[in-house]
Write a protein that holds these residues in place. Structure first.
Motif, PDB file in Angstrom:
ATOM      1  N   VAL A 207       0.818  -1.213   0.000  1.00  0.00           N
ATOM      2  CA  VAL A 207       0.000   0.000   0.000  1.00  0.00           C
ATOM      3  C   VAL A 207       0.853   1.266   0.000  1.00  0.00           C
ATOM      4  O   VAL A 207       0.322   2.377   0.070  1.00  0.00           O
ATOM      5  CB  VAL A 207      -0.993   0.027   1.189  1.00  0.00           C
ATOM      6  CG1 VAL A 207      -1.994  -1.100   1.078  1.00  0.00           C
ATOM      7  CG2 VAL A 207      -0.258  -0.038   2.521  1.00  0.00           C
ATOM      8  N   GLY A 208       2.176   1.106  -0.085  1.00  0.00           N
ATOM      9  CA  GLY A 208       3.057   2.267  -0.112  1.00  0.00           C
ATOM     10  C   GLY A 208       4.477   1.832  -0.395  1.00  0.00           C
ATOM     11  O   GLY A 208       4.810   0.638  -0.347  1.00  0.00           O
ATOM     12  N   ALA A 209       5.322   2.812  -0.696  1.00  0.00           N
ATOM     13  CA  ALA A 209       6.729   2.525  -0.980  1.00  0.00           C
ATOM     14  C   ALA A 209       7.557   3.752  -0.632  1.00  0.00           C
ATOM     15  O   ALA A 209       8.180   4.365  -1.494  1.00  0.00           O
ATOM     16  CB  ALA A 209       6.915   2.126  -2.431  1.00  0.00           C
ATOM     17  N   ILE A 210       7.572   4.104   0.648  1.00  0.00           N
ATOM     18  CA  ILE A 210       8.219   5.347   1.050  1.00  0.00           C
ATOM     19  C   ILE A 210       9.726   5.308   0.831  1.00  0.00           C
ATOM     20  O   ILE A 210      10.368   6.349   0.730  1.00  0.00           O
ATOM     21  CB  ILE A 210       7.910   5.690   2.529  1.00  0.00           C
ATOM     22  CG1 ILE A 210       8.321   4.550   3.468  1.00  0.00           C
ATOM     23  CG2 ILE A 210       6.445   6.020   2.695  1.00  0.00           C
ATOM     24  CD1 ILE A 210       8.108   4.860   4.935  1.00  0.00           C
ATOM     25  N   ALA A 211      10.305   4.098   0.723  1.00  0.00           N
ATOM     26  CA  ALA A 211      11.741   3.985   0.472  1.00  0.00           C
ATOM     27  C   ALA A 211      12.065   3.843  -1.012  1.00  0.00           C
ATOM     28  O   ALA A 211      13.230   3.817  -1.387  1.00  0.00           O
ATOM     29  CB  ALA A 211      12.319   2.801   1.233  1.00  0.00           C
TER      30      ALA A 211
END
Length: 325
Positions: free
Chosen positions: A242-246
């Motif tokens: 649900v995300g890929a902040i890195a």
């Protein structure tokens, strides 16, 4: 005069400027929402900085904010909602990279009635604002893993809004919730929020995290964390991204697929009015039954949106930030 936070260019938090704006005339299908609270999301920071540019020509001036909660104080002729109804509205081309309608960093927000979800009068508006889009995203993501009572779920990026909401939802569903963080100072708070275990990657290894495999993973970090999470699954386990902040670049071994794991994802960009209303109803029910913990909240005056962005970028907070007009 109504207050809004506007930006005329991409840049540091200081590009967020308070301005006074007149209220637009409502279309027949629209409502005017007097804002109680607007949550700050990581995507707001990414748009402001230019990391995720707005997908339209000549996007400025731009009002950020992909969600808000408030009271219907005026409505168009075709709207059946009662004046005084508390509602939430989020995504569906509000703010964000699409910005088809102005965002939630305002004292008054205009929204199509089809994009709002009414709330019970019994619901604490600040609690629901703190859960908001983060809880909707967590709910939809966990659903896609097939999480059920007795399962063991790994939650990465656990100290953010989606992560803290996911901890609460997993516990409400009777699962064992395991949190991953890189900040030792956040461990006690994650345990208070319902995590059965917390792995601090500044002192622990992924080999230790994976020692007991998981039925499900809710993945918010990306990059190498994604690969580690895939390898943490039991046979037939499911991971939802649900995300890929890195970062979105990740590797995957085809050998991992021989355990018949399932990989999927969810983005609230696909949220529509019906899904919003049904998910908010379910979250609200858990909240009213005292089965869902509200994440920690830091409140800011709306005009101090730049400070809220600076605090988010520094990564020291756990939970959610709310802007109050």
């Amino acid at each position: 005069m109504p207050l809004a936070i506007q930006m005329s260019k991409y840049g540091p938090p200081e590009v967020l400027t308070p301005v006074e704006l007149s209220l637009p005339e409502l279309r027949p299908n629209e409502v005017l929402i007097e804002v109680i609270a607007t949550a700050v999301n990581r995507s707001d920071v990414n748009v402001r900085s230019g990391h995720h540019p707005i997908l339209k020509p000549n996007p400025f001036p731009y009002i950020p904010g992909i969600e808000t909660l408030g009271i219907v104080c005026a409505k168009g002729a075709e709207v059946s909602l009662n004046l005084g109804t508390r509602v939430v509205t989020m995504m569906q081309k509000m703010g964000g990279v699409h910005a088809h309608r102005p965002g939630g960093y305002q004292s008054h927000v205009v929204a199509p009635a089809s994009t709002v979800a009414p709330l019970s009068e019994s619901t604490d508006p600040y609690a629901m604002a703190a859960l908001g889009l983060a809880a909707v995203t967590a709910y939809q993501g966990l659903q896609r893993t097939g999480l059920k009572a007795g399962d063991r779920v790994l939650i990465t990026g656990a100290s953010g809004g989606v992560g803290t909401a996911a901890l609460g939802l997993a516990k409400a569903w009777g699962a064992t919730a395991v949190a991953v963080t890189s900040h030792p100072s956040k461990v006690p708070t994650l345990l208070e929020l319902g995590a059965d275990e917390v792995w601090d990657l500044s002192t622990s290894s992924w080999e230790e995290v994976r020692a007991t495999p998981y039925d499900a993973v809710l993945e918010l970090v990306g990059a190498d964390t994604f690969r580690q999470c895939v390898q943490s699954l039991k046979p037939y386990g499911k991971i939802c991204v649900v995300g890929a902040i890195a970062g979105g670049e990740a590797t995957l071994s085809v050998w991992d697929l021989l355990d018949e794991i399932q990989i999927t994802g969810y983005s609230s960009e696909h949220l529509d009015g019906n899904e919003l209303r049904s998910t908010i109803t379910r979250i609200e029910r858990l909240l009213l039954q005292d089965r869902l913990l509200v994440p920690p909240v830091v409140r800011y005056p709306l005009k101090e949106a730049a400070r809220a962005h600076r605090d988010m970028e520094q990564g020291a907070l756990v939970g959610r930030q709310l802007l109050l007009p």
